[in-house]
Write an enzyme that holds these catalytic residues in place. Structure first.
Site, short mmCIF file in Angstrom:
data_model
loop_
_atom_site.label_atom_id
_atom_site.label_comp_id
_atom_site.label_asym_id
_atom_site.label_seq_id
_atom_site.Cartn_x
_atom_site.Cartn_y
_atom_site.Cartn_z
CB THR A 149 -1.02 -0.15 1.29
OG1 THR A 149 -1.81 -1.15 1.10
CG2 THR A 149 -1.59 1.24 1.24
CB SER B 168 1.71 -7.69 1.37
OG SER B 168 0.35 -7.26 2.00
CB THR C 12 -0.39 -3.41 6.25
OG1 THR C 12 -1.53 -3.33 5.61
CG2 THR C 12 0.67 -2.04 6.34
CG ASP C 13 -3.41 -7.00 3.49
OD1 ASP C 13 -3.71 -6.18 4.35
OD2 ASP C 13 -4.15 -7.06 2.30
#
Length: 343
Positions: free
Chosen positions: A12, A54, A85-86
């Site tokens: 992101t 991710s 971030t995932d």
């Protein structure tokens, strides 16, 4: 001034809006351009490792990241990895096993919003990461996010949209960044023997989340198909009586086939302890299985992947190594066993 290499992997933080949704499109060089104050912190160099959402990250990408760090390890004083971030917590845990005893910091960061948006956490997270990477006491694999430092094996994403997306599970924050200063709560570890790099991960692993009344027949299928089964049990850990007969049956050949069975808990905080209740104690005493204690699920999975890829290790060695503390990943075992595991 410290020389820090930033590795771009997408995520992101590097996304732009398209008709199909957010897509990684901002280069590492462009990311650095959004934080002009970094020139007062360190000398920044950049390298694009990959450029993916991710959600699409696999062990193959971890291998690319660990190799990039190894190839440039002598040339730089630290590393900052920009990541989505995932799956960031999985990557941080994986790299904790693939890059061990590093006296140079490997910092992983990301953002909940793209860096080119007006209201974003990306610029603060990225600058904080360089501040931490350039600090004299920083080493090993850590996450820097929302002003907090989280050990690579202790992170979990607990919020989907908020800027404080990550929490440290069963372990305190070793440091925070406030007003561009690193404030440490835990002194850095001292390493001897030099950094160790590993690049292989075995992905023959499955996580079985128990639900009340789950069909026992699922165990035959999973144990036949995968080298490692992580069973997310209830509470402090146990096997329901309606699964016990089948579980004992599939476990008989587990060790001779070099397979790992690991019992974890669905409860995020405070960890497992199978010796508390009858549903766990008898199984733990009777069967050749492992227990996660205070480990996160992300650390459990990636540590098992790392161990199974070690061709030089026997089954007994893998079990012993599972309980060896790496980057603070497991501490509860030492307390319950009354012994001390080395770093």
């Amino acid at each position: 001034m410290k020389r820090i290499l930033m590795l771009g992997t997408g995520g992101t933080i590097a996304c732009k809006h398209t008709e199909g949704g957010l897509t990684p499109a901002i280069t590492p060089e462009e990311l650095v351009g959004f934080i002009p104050d970094v020139k007062d912190v360190c000398e920044v160099y950049t390298h694009q490792v990959c450029n993916v959402d991710s959600t699409n990250v696999t062990p193959a990408h971890w291998k690319m990241m660990s190799r990039a760090v190894e190839e440039h390890y002598k040339d730089y004083d630290g590393f900052v990895i920009c990541h989505g971030t995932d799956t960031l917590a999985y990557t941080a845990a994986a790299l904790s096993y693939m890059i061990q005893n590093s006296e140079k910091p490997v910092v992983i960061t990301g953002a909940q919003k793209p860096i080119d948006e007006e209201n974003t956490d990306a610029r603060n997270n990225l600058l904080d990461s360089f501040i931490y990477a350039a600090d004299e006491g920083s080493r090993d694999v850590n996450i820097v996010f929302d002003g907090k430092v989280i050990v690579g094996t202790r992170a979990k994403k607990e919020r989907a949209k908020s800027y404080n997306a990550f929490s440290s599970i069963n372990f305190p924050y070793p440091a925070v960044i406030r007003e561009q200063e690193v404030i440490r709560y835990i002194p850095p570890l001292e390493y001897h023997g030099g950094v160790k790099f590993f690049h292989e991960m075995e992905d023959s692993i499955y996580v079985l989340k128990l639900i009340p009344g789950i069909d026992p027949e699922i165990l035959d299928c999973l144990f036949a198909r995968y080298r490692c089964i992580v069973i997310e049990s209830f509470g402090v850990g146990g096997i329901p009586e309606y699964l016990v007969d089948k579980f004992y049956k599939v476990m008989r050949d587990c060790g001779t086939q070099g397979k790992l069975a690991i019992v974890a808990t669905q409860v995020v905080k405070e960890g497992s302890d199978m010796m508390v209740y009858e549903v766990g104690k008898k199984v733990k005493q009777d069967l050749d299985l492992l227990e996660t204690y205070d480990m996160t699920l992300e650390a459990t999975i990636t540590k098992a992947m790392w161990l199974m890829a070690r061709q030089d290790m026997s089954y007994e060695d893998m079990k012993s190594e599972f309980y060896r503390t790496v980057n603070y990943d497991i501490l509860g075992y030492r307390k319950r066993q009354g012994s001390v595991s080395g770093q």
